[in-house]
Design a protein around this motif. Structure first.
Motif, PDB file in Angstrom:
ATOM      1  N   LYS A  74       0.824  -1.205   0.000  1.00 17.89           N
ATOM      2  CA  LYS A  74       0.000   0.000   0.000  1.00 17.89           C
ATOM      3  C   LYS A  74       0.859   1.255   0.000  1.00 17.89           C
ATOM      4  O   LYS A  74       0.559   2.237  -0.711  1.00 17.89           O
ATOM      5  CB  LYS A  74      -0.918   0.011   1.223  1.00 17.89           C
ATOM      6  CG  LYS A  74      -2.113  -0.924   1.133  1.00 17.89           C
ATOM      7  CD  LYS A  74      -2.980  -0.782   2.377  1.00 17.89           C
ATOM      8  CE  LYS A  74      -4.197  -1.695   2.331  1.00 17.89           C
ATOM      9  NZ  LYS A  74      -5.044  -1.537   3.544  1.00 17.89           N
ATOM     10  N   LEU A  75       1.940   1.261   0.787  1.00 20.55           N
ATOM     11  CA  LEU A  75       2.809   2.435   0.833  1.00 20.55           C
ATOM     12  C   LEU A  75       3.453   2.691  -0.527  1.00 20.55           C
ATOM     13  O   LEU A  75       3.565   3.848  -0.965  1.00 20.55           O
ATOM     14  CB  LEU A  75       3.892   2.243   1.897  1.00 20.55           C
ATOM     15  CG  LEU A  75       3.418   2.264   3.353  1.00 20.55           C
ATOM     16  CD1 LEU A  75       4.598   2.079   4.295  1.00 20.55           C
ATOM     17  CD2 LEU A  75       2.690   3.564   3.681  1.00 20.55           C
ATOM     18  N   LEU A  76       3.868   1.628  -1.215  1.00 14.66           N
ATOM     19  CA  LEU A  76       4.436   1.800  -2.551  1.00 14.66           C
ATOM     20  C   LEU A  76       3.385   2.332  -3.522  1.00 14.66           C
ATOM     21  O   LEU A  76       3.683   3.187  -4.366  1.00 14.66           O
ATOM     22  CB  LEU A  76       5.000   0.471  -3.059  1.00 14.66           C
ATOM     23  CG  LEU A  76       6.221  -0.076  -2.314  1.00 14.66           C
ATOM     24  CD1 LEU A  76       6.630  -1.432  -2.877  1.00 14.66           C
ATOM     25  CD2 LEU A  76       7.399   0.889  -2.386  1.00 14.66           C
ATOM     26  N   VAL A 113      16.877   3.686  -6.665  1.00 15.20           N
ATOM     27  CA  VAL A 113      17.845   4.629  -6.108  1.00 15.20           C
ATOM     28  C   VAL A 113      17.094   5.660  -5.286  1.00 15.20           C
ATOM     29  O   VAL A 113      16.156   6.290  -5.779  1.00 15.20           O
ATOM     30  CB  VAL A 113      18.654   5.337  -7.216  1.00 15.20           C
ATOM     31  CG1 VAL A 113      19.644   6.309  -6.601  1.00 15.20           C
ATOM     32  CG2 VAL A 113      19.375   4.305  -8.068  1.00 15.20           C
ATOM     33  N   ALA A 114      17.485   5.842  -4.026  1.00 14.47           N
ATOM     34  CA  ALA A 114      16.812   6.797  -3.152  1.00 14.47           C
ATOM     35  C   ALA A 114      17.053   8.215  -3.614  1.00 14.47           C
ATOM     36  O   ALA A 114      18.160   8.592  -3.972  1.00 14.47           O
ATOM     37  CB  ALA A 114      17.310   6.641  -1.710  1.00 14.47           C
ATOM     38  N   ASN A 115      15.990   9.009  -3.627  1.00  9.05           N
ATOM     39  CA  ASN A 115      16.056  10.441  -3.907  1.00  9.05           C
ATOM     40  C   ASN A 115      16.775  10.764  -5.212  1.00  9.05           C
ATOM     41  O   ASN A 115      17.780  11.460  -5.219  1.00  9.05           O
ATOM     42  CB  ASN A 115      16.760  11.184  -2.761  1.00  9.05           C
ATOM     43  CG  ASN A 115      16.041  11.004  -1.453  1.00  9.05           C
ATOM     44  OD1 ASN A 115      14.859  10.697  -1.431  1.00  9.05           O
ATOM     45  ND2 ASN A 115      16.753  11.185  -0.365  1.00  9.05           N
ATOM     46  N   PRO A 116      16.330  10.220  -6.356  1.00 12.27           N
ATOM     47  CA  PRO A 116      16.938  10.634  -7.608  1.00 12.27           C
ATOM     48  C   PRO A 116      16.794  12.131  -7.786  1.00 12.27           C
ATOM     49  O   PRO A 116      15.804  12.719  -7.399  1.00 12.27           O
ATOM     50  CB  PRO A 116      16.134   9.866  -8.667  1.00 12.27           C
ATOM     51  CG  PRO A 116      14.817   9.607  -8.016  1.00 12.27           C
ATOM     52  CD  PRO A 116      15.114   9.427  -6.562  1.00 12.27           C
ATOM     53  N   VAL A 131       9.154   4.773   0.458  1.00 11.66           N
ATOM     54  CA  VAL A 131       9.733   3.611  -0.233  1.00 11.66           C
ATOM     55  C   VAL A 131      10.573   2.748   0.705  1.00 11.66           C
ATOM     56  O   VAL A 131      10.342   1.531   0.793  1.00 11.66           O
ATOM     57  CB  VAL A 131      10.534   4.059  -1.467  1.00 11.66           C
ATOM     58  CG1 VAL A 131      11.187   2.859  -2.150  1.00 11.66           C
ATOM     59  CG2 VAL A 131       9.632   4.786  -2.449  1.00 11.66           C
ATOM     60  N   PRO A 132      11.577   3.294   1.423  1.00  9.88           N
ATOM     61  CA  PRO A 132      12.347   2.418   2.315  1.00  9.88           C
ATOM     62  C   PRO A 132      11.528   1.826   3.452  1.00  9.88           C
ATOM     63  O   PRO A 132      11.799   0.708   3.893  1.00  9.88           O
ATOM     64  CB  PRO A 132      13.464   3.337   2.843  1.00  9.88           C
ATOM     65  CG  PRO A 132      12.970   4.726   2.639  1.00  9.88           C
ATOM     66  CD  PRO A 132      12.116   4.668   1.414  1.00  9.88           C
ATOM     67  N   LEU A 180      19.430   2.570   4.861  1.00 12.35           N
ATOM     68  CA  LEU A 180      18.191   2.727   5.616  1.00 12.35           C
ATOM     69  C   LEU A 180      17.619   1.378   6.044  1.00 12.35           C
ATOM     70  O   LEU A 180      17.077   1.246   7.153  1.00 12.35           O
ATOM     71  CB  LEU A 180      17.170   3.498   4.779  1.00 12.35           C
ATOM     72  CG  LEU A 180      17.504   4.972   4.528  1.00 12.35           C
ATOM     73  CD1 LEU A 180      16.523   5.585   3.543  1.00 12.35           C
ATOM     74  CD2 LEU A 180      17.496   5.761   5.832  1.00 12.35           C
ATOM     75  N   LEU A 181      17.725   0.375   5.177  1.00 10.09           N
ATOM     76  CA  LEU A 181      17.266  -0.958   5.554  1.00 10.09           C
ATOM     77  C   LEU A 181      18.078  -1.498   6.722  1.00 10.09           C
ATOM     78  O   LEU A 181      17.538  -2.145   7.626  1.00 10.09           O
ATOM     79  CB  LEU A 181      17.360  -1.913   4.360  1.00 10.09           C
ATOM     80  CG  LEU A 181      16.211  -1.871   3.351  1.00 10.09           C
ATOM     81  CD1 LEU A 181      16.498  -2.800   2.185  1.00 10.09           C
ATOM     82  CD2 LEU A 181      14.890  -2.248   4.009  1.00 10.09           C
ATOM     83  N   MET A 182      19.374  -1.233   6.703  1.00 10.40           N
ATOM     84  CA  MET A 182      20.216  -1.666   7.816  1.00 10.40           C
ATOM     85  C   MET A 182      19.770  -1.007   9.118  1.00 10.40           C
ATOM     86  O   MET A 182      19.663  -1.669  10.163  1.00 10.40           O
ATOM     87  CB  MET A 182      21.674  -1.332   7.517  1.00 10.40           C
ATOM     88  CG  MET A 182      22.680  -1.845   8.546  1.00 10.40           C
ATOM     89  SD  MET A 182      23.005  -0.647   9.858  1.00 10.40           S
ATOM     90  CE  MET A 182      23.870   0.624   8.943  1.00 10.40           C
ATOM     91  N   ILE A 183      19.467   0.292   9.069  1.00 10.92           N
ATOM     92  CA  ILE A 183      19.002   0.998  10.266  1.00 10.92           C
ATOM     93  C   ILE A 183      17.636   0.477  10.694  1.00 10.92           C
ATOM     94  O   ILE A 183      17.354   0.329  11.890  1.00 10.92           O
ATOM     95  CB  ILE A 183      18.966   2.516   9.995  1.00 10.92           C
ATOM     96  CG1 ILE A 183      20.390   3.049   9.800  1.00 10.92           C
ATOM     97  CG2 ILE A 183      18.276   3.257  11.139  1.00 10.92           C
ATOM     98  CD1 ILE A 183      20.457   4.501   9.372  1.00 10.92           C
TER      99      ILE A 183
END
Length: 329
Positions: A74-76, A113-116, A131-132, A180-183
């Motif tokens: 849903k978020l995507l 890619v985050a924040n193109p 997204v993340p 971000l996934l690691m965090i």
């Protein structure tokens, strides 16, 4: 309530961040002091999976995994739909299909890619934080389905992600989504801690404040590297959690922040839309500091009002509650 207060405070900081971006400028060293924002939201999302959601689903890991996959999807979908709407609005009418096509390519590229960035250096997409968070929910669902409720699975995943971050840095590659996934997975691992362990940490606020002051001094001199960013996330969320746990005498401001935290994703989306609208009122950024500060006040006030109206509507109207749950639940 302490977690909701933490999320609500992060939404208010996010209003400040976007206000600086829209009304002051997209460049500046002061952004280093707000680098904790996006990773803190990811961290809190991971923390809530293990601290709140897993205990609620004692009898069915697969049902929780299904819920996480649905919510992440849903978020995507919300991210994609919102950016398409923004692209249509910016292309104006009649719709300039070349502009809209470039916007759609940027949106799709942002899944990887985050924040193109656009040619001018500005973000070419909006609402990128969704997204993340979605990826973290879907990854967590996969780990839960594969291994059930085993906490070591997330520790192994954290180790793999940390190794990937180190390996990429050796080759000079920066992947914001991997970071971000690691965090976020770190948040899940920390969320497995018991209440006593958490209380042991938050029962020493003065030590956390001293450590945070040391962190501020370091980033004033140097840049914010990933280990410092992780430290800022843990220290900031811990201090906000402490502030939220002091709820013996709830004031109106405290209650509004908690409510904002309960609708943190709605608050995040609405404050971007509100500030984007305020930016198009030329008087607010052409009449000095006072007018600019007025736009910040309006951004905070309108964001809180939107959340309050939605909360009242959900409690009074079944259709409003169903619509909210359709998008955010």
């Amino acid at each position: 309530m302490a977690i909701d207060f933490t999320k609500g405070a992060l939404v208010l900081f996010m209003v400040l961040y976007h206000w600086l971006n829209y009304f002051v400028g997209s460049q500046g060293h002061y952004y280093n002091y707000l680098r904790f924002l996006t990773p803190s939201f990811i961290f809190i999302s991971g923390f809530m999976i293990s601290q709140i959601l897993l205990p609620r689903y004692k009898s069915g890991s697969r049902s929780l995994a299904k819920r996480l996959i649905v919510r992440g999807s849903k978020l995507l979908a919300v991210y994609l739909l919102l950016n398409i709407l923004v692209g249509i609005c910016l292309s104006r009418f009649p719709i300039q299909y070349a502009v809209l096509g470039r916007w759609l390519r940027s949106i799709c590229w942002a899944f990887i890619v985050a924040n193109p960035t656009a040619s001018a250096g500005q973000k070419s997409v909006s609402f990128s934080m969704l997204v993340p968070i979605a990826y973290l929910l879907i990854l967590s669902a996969g780990l839960i389905m594969l291994t059930g409720r085993e906490r070591n699975t997330f520790r192994y995943a954290l180790f793999v992600l940390l190794a990937a971050v180190i390996l990429l840095s050796v080759y000079g590659i920066v992947s914001s989504y991997i970071d971000l996934l690691m965090i976020g997975v770190l948040g899940v691992v920390i969320g497995f801690s018991g209440r006593r362990e958490i209380e042991l940490v938050v029962s020493h606020p003065y030590i956390l404040i001293v450590l945070y002051c040391c962190y501020l001094a370091i980033i004033t001199i140097w840049d914010v590297i990933l280990p410092l960013e992780v430290a800022s996330v843990i220290l900031t969320t811990a201090l906000l959690y402490i502030a939220g746990s002091k709820s013996a005498a709830l004031g109106a401001t405290h209650r509004h922040i908690i409510l904002l935290g309960q609708y943190s994703l709605l608050g995040y989306i609405s404050q971007i839309v509100i500030l984007q609208g305020l930016r198009r009122i030329s008087w607010l950024y052409q009449n000095g500091v006072g007018a600019a500060l007025l736009s910040l006040f309006l951004g905070v006030l309108l964001t809180v009002m939107v959340v309050g109206v939605v909360d009242v509507a959900r409690r009074r109207l079944k259709v409003a509650n169903n619509m909210y749950r359709l998008v955010f639940a």
